[in-house]
Design an enzyme around this catalytic site. Structure first.
Site, short mmCIF file in Angstrom:
data_model
loop_
_atom_site.label_atom_id
_atom_site.label_comp_id
_atom_site.label_asym_id
_atom_site.label_seq_id
_atom_site.Cartn_x
_atom_site.Cartn_y
_atom_site.Cartn_z
N CYS A 90 0.85 -1.18 0.00
CA CYS A 90 0.00 0.00 0.00
C CYS A 90 0.88 1.24 0.00
O CYS A 90 1.87 1.30 0.74
CB CYS A 90 -0.90 -0.02 1.24
SG CYS A 90 -2.00 1.41 1.38
N HIS A 132 -9.20 -3.57 -2.05
CA HIS A 132 -8.22 -2.75 -1.34
C HIS A 132 -8.68 -1.29 -1.29
O HIS A 132 -8.67 -0.66 -0.22
CB HIS A 132 -6.85 -2.87 -2.03
CG HIS A 132 -5.75 -2.11 -1.38
ND1 HIS A 132 -4.75 -2.73 -0.66
CD2 HIS A 132 -5.46 -0.79 -1.33
CE1 HIS A 132 -3.90 -1.82 -0.21
NE2 HIS A 132 -4.31 -0.63 -0.61
N GLU A 133 -9.09 -0.76 -2.44
CA GLU A 133 -9.46 0.67 -2.50
C GLU A 133 -10.79 0.95 -1.78
O GLU A 133 -10.94 1.97 -1.10
CB GLU A 133 -9.50 1.17 -3.94
CG GLU A 133 -8.18 1.06 -4.68
CD GLU A 133 -6.98 1.67 -3.96
OE1 GLU A 133 -7.14 2.67 -3.22
OE2 GLU A 133 -5.86 1.14 -4.14
N HIS A 136 -10.11 1.20 1.79
CA HIS A 136 -9.60 2.55 2.14
C HIS A 136 -10.77 3.51 2.39
O HIS A 136 -10.75 4.27 3.36
CB HIS A 136 -8.74 3.13 1.02
CG HIS A 136 -7.29 2.80 1.13
ND1 HIS A 136 -6.52 3.14 2.22
CD2 HIS A 136 -6.46 2.17 0.26
CE1 HIS A 136 -5.27 2.73 2.02
NE2 HIS A 136 -5.22 2.13 0.85
#
Length: 164
Positions: A90, A132-133, A136
Site C-alpha cells: 500500500c 483494497h481501495e 480505504h
C-alpha cells in the site's frame, strides 16, 4: 491537476470513513484530476481519495496502463472463491508487503463525473484492487485484513521503520 502527497500510516484521514459524493462540482473535478495524475506513476495500482487527504468516496487505478476512476464505488459482487494468497502492499504503508487474502473476483459499481454508471470488475489484480481501495474508503488498511501472525509481524516492522 497536481501530483499529490500520499498520506501514510498514522494520519487520521486514513482511518476516516469517506463521505459519499453528492454534488459534482469543481472540487470533485479537481479531486478526480489529482487522483488520476497521482496514480499515473510507475508502481502505483490504485489510489483512494483519503490517501491524498480528501475524505470523499472516490478512487483511481492504473493497471497495465488502464487508468481510470470511480465515484461512490460499491462492491456488488465478490466471489466466494479466494485467489492464491499473495503479497499486498500500500502506498500509505510504504515498504511493507504481506500476504493478504482477497476474493478471486470482484465487481464494483459507481459513477463518473457526468453521472454515468461505471462498472469495474475482474479477477486477481482487479479483484485485489477493488477490495483494497473500497477498504480505504471505509477507513481500513490492508493490514487490518492480515492473519494474526502476519499482522503482528507487519506492525513490528512498521514500528521499527517509524523509529528509524
Amino acid at each position: 491537476m497536481a501530483m499529490r502527497e500520499i498520506r501514510t500510516t498514522g494520519d487520521p484521514v486514513l482511518r476516516t470513513v469517506c463521505d459519499p459524493i453528492t454534488v459534482i462540482d469543481d472540487r470533485v473535478r479537481t479531486l478526480v484530476a489529482d487522483l488520476v495524475e497521482t496514480v499515473d506513476y510507475e508502481g502505483r495500482a490504485g489510489l483512494a481519495a483519503n490517501q491524498i487527504g480528501v475524505s470523499l468516496r472516490a478512487f483511481s487505478w492504473n493497471i497495465d496502463g488502464d487508468i481510470g476512476y470511480i465515484l461512490n464505488p460499491e462492491i456488488v459482487e465478490n466471489s466466494d472463491e479466494l485467489q492464491e494468497l499473495g503479497d499486498e502492499g500500500c502506498l500509505s504503508v510504504p515498504g511493507l508487503w504481506y500476504p493478504c487474502e482477497r476474493p478471486a473476483y470482484a465487481k464494483a459499481v459507481g459513477t463518473d463525473l457526468e453521472g454515468n454508471e461505471v462498472v469495474i470488475e475482474g479477477e486477481e489484480i482487479w479483484a485485489r484492487l477493488i477490495n483494497h481501495e473500497v477498504d480505504h474508503l471505509a477507513g481500513k488498511l490492508y493490514l487490518d485484513r492480515l492473519s494474526k501472525d502476519a499482522r503482528r509481524a507487519a506492525m513490528r516492522e512498521l514500528r521499527a521503520s517509524l523509529e528509524a
